[in-house]
Design a protein around this motif. Sequence first.
Motif, PDB file in Angstrom:
ATOM      1  N   TYR A 150       5.828  -6.846  -5.984  1.00 26.88           N
ATOM      2  CA  TYR A 150       5.192  -7.371  -6.765  1.00 26.88           C
ATOM      3  C   TYR A 150       3.516  -7.195  -6.613  1.00 26.88           C
ATOM      4  CZ  TYR A 150       8.419 -10.683  -8.982  1.00 26.88           C
ATOM      5  OH  TYR A 150       9.421 -11.234  -9.830  1.00 26.88           O
ATOM      6  N   ALA A 151       2.901  -7.078  -5.212  1.00 30.36           N
ATOM      7  CA  ALA A 151       1.816  -6.892  -5.163  1.00 30.36           C
ATOM      8  C   ALA A 151       1.362  -5.547  -5.256  1.00 30.36           C
ATOM      9  CB  ALA A 151       1.313  -7.302  -3.484  1.00 30.36           C
ATOM     10  N   CYS A 152       2.172  -4.693  -4.884  1.00 31.73           N
ATOM     11  CA  CYS A 152       2.122  -3.134  -5.149  1.00 31.73           C
ATOM     12  C   CYS A 152       2.017  -2.773  -6.595  1.00 31.73           C
ATOM     13  CB  CYS A 152       3.329  -2.272  -4.526  1.00 31.73           C
ATOM     14  SG  CYS A 152       3.283  -0.564  -4.548  1.00 31.73           S
ATOM     15  N   LEU A 153       2.772  -3.388  -7.359  1.00 27.28           N
ATOM     16  CA  LEU A 153       2.598  -3.459  -8.951  1.00 27.28           C
ATOM     17  C   LEU A 153       1.365  -3.521  -9.315  1.00 27.28           C
ATOM     18  CD1 LEU A 153       6.387  -4.332  -9.798  1.00 27.28           C
ATOM     19  CD2 LEU A 153       5.345  -2.033  -9.767  1.00 27.28           C
ATOM     20  N   CYS A 154       0.999  -4.799  -8.830  1.00 28.28           N
ATOM     21  CA  CYS A 154      -0.642  -5.428  -9.194  1.00 28.28           C
ATOM     22  C   CYS A 154      -1.515  -4.346  -8.841  1.00 28.28           C
ATOM     23  CB  CYS A 154      -0.599  -6.935  -8.865  1.00 28.28           C
ATOM     24  SG  CYS A 154       0.623  -8.066  -9.772  1.00 28.28           S
ATOM     25  N   LEU A 155      -1.478  -3.830  -7.632  1.00 28.04           N
ATOM     26  CA  LEU A 155      -2.432  -3.038  -7.087  1.00 28.04           C
ATOM     27  C   LEU A 155      -2.355  -1.578  -7.729  1.00 28.04           C
ATOM     28  CD1 LEU A 155      -4.644  -2.974  -5.289  1.00 28.04           C
ATOM     29  CD2 LEU A 155      -3.183  -2.170  -3.350  1.00 28.04           C
ATOM     30  N   ALA A 156      -1.306  -1.199  -8.198  1.00 28.02           N
ATOM     31  CA  ALA A 156      -1.092  -0.173  -9.108  1.00 28.02           C
ATOM     32  C   ALA A 156      -2.041  -0.411 -10.442  1.00 28.02           C
ATOM     33  CB  ALA A 156       0.169   0.366  -9.237  1.00 28.02           C
ATOM     34  N   VAL A 157      -1.612  -1.392 -11.114  1.00 26.97           N
ATOM     35  CA  VAL A 157      -2.211  -1.630 -12.339  1.00 26.97           C
ATOM     36  C   VAL A 157      -3.802  -1.672 -12.160  1.00 26.97           C
ATOM     37  CG1 VAL A 157      -2.755  -3.277 -14.090  1.00 26.97           C
ATOM     38  CG2 VAL A 157      -0.252  -2.737 -13.621  1.00 26.97           C
ATOM     39  N   PHE A 190     -11.888  -2.006  -1.395  1.00 24.94           N
ATOM     40  CA  PHE A 190     -11.933  -3.180  -2.489  1.00 24.94           C
ATOM     41  C   PHE A 190     -10.325  -3.268  -2.472  1.00 24.94           C
ATOM     42  CE2 PHE A 190     -10.868  -3.822  -6.732  1.00 24.94           C
ATOM     43  CZ  PHE A 190     -11.269  -5.051  -7.104  1.00 24.94           C
ATOM     44  N   GLU A 191      -9.414  -1.984  -2.653  1.00 23.25           N
ATOM     45  CA  GLU A 191      -8.098  -2.098  -2.916  1.00 23.25           C
ATOM     46  C   GLU A 191      -7.259  -2.697  -1.608  1.00 23.25           C
ATOM     47  OE1 GLU A 191      -7.557   1.642  -5.942  1.00 23.25           O
ATOM     48  OE2 GLU A 191      -7.652   2.077  -3.808  1.00 23.25           O
ATOM     49  N   LEU A 192      -7.786  -2.537  -0.479  1.00 25.85           N
ATOM     50  CA  LEU A 192      -7.322  -3.070   0.869  1.00 25.85           C
ATOM     51  C   LEU A 192      -7.449  -4.519   0.628  1.00 25.85           C
ATOM     52  CD1 LEU A 192      -8.353  -0.798   3.580  1.00 25.85           C
ATOM     53  CD2 LEU A 192      -6.029  -0.893   2.585  1.00 25.85           C
ATOM     54  N   ALA A 193      -8.625  -5.113  -0.005  1.00 22.85           N
ATOM     55  CA  ALA A 193      -8.863  -6.515  -0.070  1.00 22.85           C
ATOM     56  C   ALA A 193      -7.916  -7.158  -1.283  1.00 22.85           C
ATOM     57  CB  ALA A 193     -10.348  -6.872  -0.353  1.00 22.85           C
ATOM     58  N   ALA A 194      -8.058  -6.241  -2.373  1.00 24.31           N
ATOM     59  CA  ALA A 194      -6.988  -6.699  -3.483  1.00 24.31           C
ATOM     60  C   ALA A 194      -5.686  -6.886  -2.983  1.00 24.31           C
ATOM     61  CB  ALA A 194      -7.305  -5.890  -4.824  1.00 24.31           C
ATOM     62  N   GLY A 195      -4.959  -5.765  -2.260  1.00 26.58           N
ATOM     63  CA  GLY A 195      -3.801  -5.939  -1.647  1.00 26.58           C
ATOM     64  C   GLY A 195      -3.478  -7.060  -1.111  1.00 26.58           C
ATOM     65  N   PHE A 196      -4.385  -7.347  -0.157  1.00 22.48           N
ATOM     66  CA  PHE A 196      -4.249  -8.676   0.767  1.00 22.48           C
ATOM     67  C   PHE A 196      -4.094  -9.928  -0.239  1.00 22.48           C
ATOM     68  CE2 PHE A 196      -6.412 -12.176   2.560  1.00 22.48           C
ATOM     69  CZ  PHE A 196      -5.571 -12.331   3.955  1.00 22.48           C
ATOM     70  N   VAL A 197      -5.016 -10.020  -1.124  1.00 21.33           N
ATOM     71  CA  VAL A 197      -4.899 -11.044  -1.991  1.00 21.33           C
ATOM     72  C   VAL A 197      -3.803 -11.218  -3.124  1.00 21.33           C
ATOM     73  CG1 VAL A 197      -6.205 -12.508  -3.861  1.00 21.33           C
ATOM     74  CG2 VAL A 197      -7.411 -11.201  -2.109  1.00 21.33           C
ATOM     75  N   PHE A 198      -3.331  -9.954  -3.593  1.00 25.43           N
ATOM     76  CA  PHE A 198      -2.046 -10.038  -4.120  1.00 25.43           C
ATOM     77  C   PHE A 198      -0.763 -10.459  -3.486  1.00 25.43           C
ATOM     78  CE2 PHE A 198      -4.139  -6.639  -7.381  1.00 25.43           C
ATOM     79  CZ  PHE A 198      -4.324  -7.631  -8.163  1.00 25.43           C
ATOM     80  N   PHE A 216       0.806  -1.238   0.145  1.00 24.73           N
ATOM     81  CA  PHE A 216      -0.072  -0.015   0.041  1.00 24.73           C
ATOM     82  C   PHE A 216       0.682   1.206   0.039  1.00 24.73           C
ATOM     83  CE2 PHE A 216      -2.729  -3.103   2.513  1.00 24.73           C
ATOM     84  CZ  PHE A 216      -3.495  -3.411   1.554  1.00 24.73           C
ATOM     85  N   LEU A 217       2.127   1.183  -0.283  1.00 23.37           N
ATOM     86  CA  LEU A 217       2.995   2.371   0.047  1.00 23.37           C
ATOM     87  C   LEU A 217       2.414   3.527  -0.837  1.00 23.37           C
ATOM     88  CD1 LEU A 217       5.830   3.456   1.168  1.00 23.37           C
ATOM     89  CD2 LEU A 217       6.830   2.487  -0.706  1.00 23.37           C
ATOM     90  N   PRO A 218       2.524   3.337  -2.027  1.00 20.13           N
ATOM     91  CA  PRO A 218       2.052   4.550  -3.033  1.00 20.13           C
ATOM     92  C   PRO A 218       0.675   5.250  -2.956  1.00 20.13           C
ATOM     93  CG  PRO A 218       2.185   2.848  -4.263  1.00 20.13           C
ATOM     94  CD  PRO A 218       2.489   2.280  -3.135  1.00 20.13           C
ATOM     95  N   PHE A 219      -0.066   4.244  -2.116  1.00 17.95           N
ATOM     96  CA  PHE A 219      -1.659   4.963  -2.312  1.00 17.95           C
ATOM     97  C   PHE A 219      -1.795   5.857  -1.095  1.00 17.95           C
ATOM     98  CE2 PHE A 219      -0.851   0.854  -4.255  1.00 17.95           C
ATOM     99  CZ  PHE A 219      -1.477   1.138  -5.505  1.00 17.95           C
ATOM    100  N   ALA A 220      -2.599   6.773  -1.444  1.00 23.20           N
ATOM    101  CA  ALA A 220      -2.980   7.806  -0.419  1.00 23.20           C
ATOM    102  C   ALA A 220      -4.088   7.478   0.339  1.00 23.20           C
ATOM    103  CB  ALA A 220      -3.255   9.355  -0.996  1.00 23.20           C
ATOM    104  N   ALA A 221      -5.140   6.996  -0.197  1.00 25.04           N
ATOM    105  CA  ALA A 221      -6.427   6.519   0.560  1.00 25.04           C
ATOM    106  C   ALA A 221      -6.931   5.177  -0.256  1.00 25.04           C
ATOM    107  CB  ALA A 221      -7.366   7.501   0.310  1.00 25.04           C
TER     108      ALA A 221
END
Length: 154
Positions: A142-149, A99-107, A90-95
């Motif tokens: 890796y998870a951060c990159l996927c979440l960014a996409v 859904f993104e928290l859940a997706a970040g967990f899965v990734f 979650f480093l680059p995400f301001a808020a």
Amino acid sequence: MTTGDRLSLLVSGLGPIGKIPHAAGTWGSAVAVLAAPALFVPLPGFWRVVVLAALFYVGGVTATRTEKLLDKKDPGHVVIDELIGQWLTFLPFAAPTTFELAAGFVFFRAFDILKPPPVRASEHWLPGGYGVMIDDVLAGIYACLCLAVLHWLR
């Protein structure tokens, strides 16, 4: 057992989370995701990086000691590595949204479990507990990159 030994077990296991008999890493990641909106996401970017660097250092020290105490390489008790990997997601995400928290967990869990190259090899790049920590750092990247996409696509 010394006070320092007990403290290492407590910190490396994120309190009682490391004592969960099954899927302690998944529980550690879940706790990290739940704590992120209150303890990590509100921080400015610079302080997020400082927190991650401090966690890497403290995690490496306590994981090294925990490995010796439990006489096992990368024991399941150590879940502080999940905290750093999950928060790195979650480093680059301001808020991040729910859904993104859940997706970040899965990734993150997917990359931490599957360990695609060079995640698995990275466990041997550094000695002791730092080897335990570094593979979760790479899984978090890796998870951060996927979440960014995913964020960009939404």
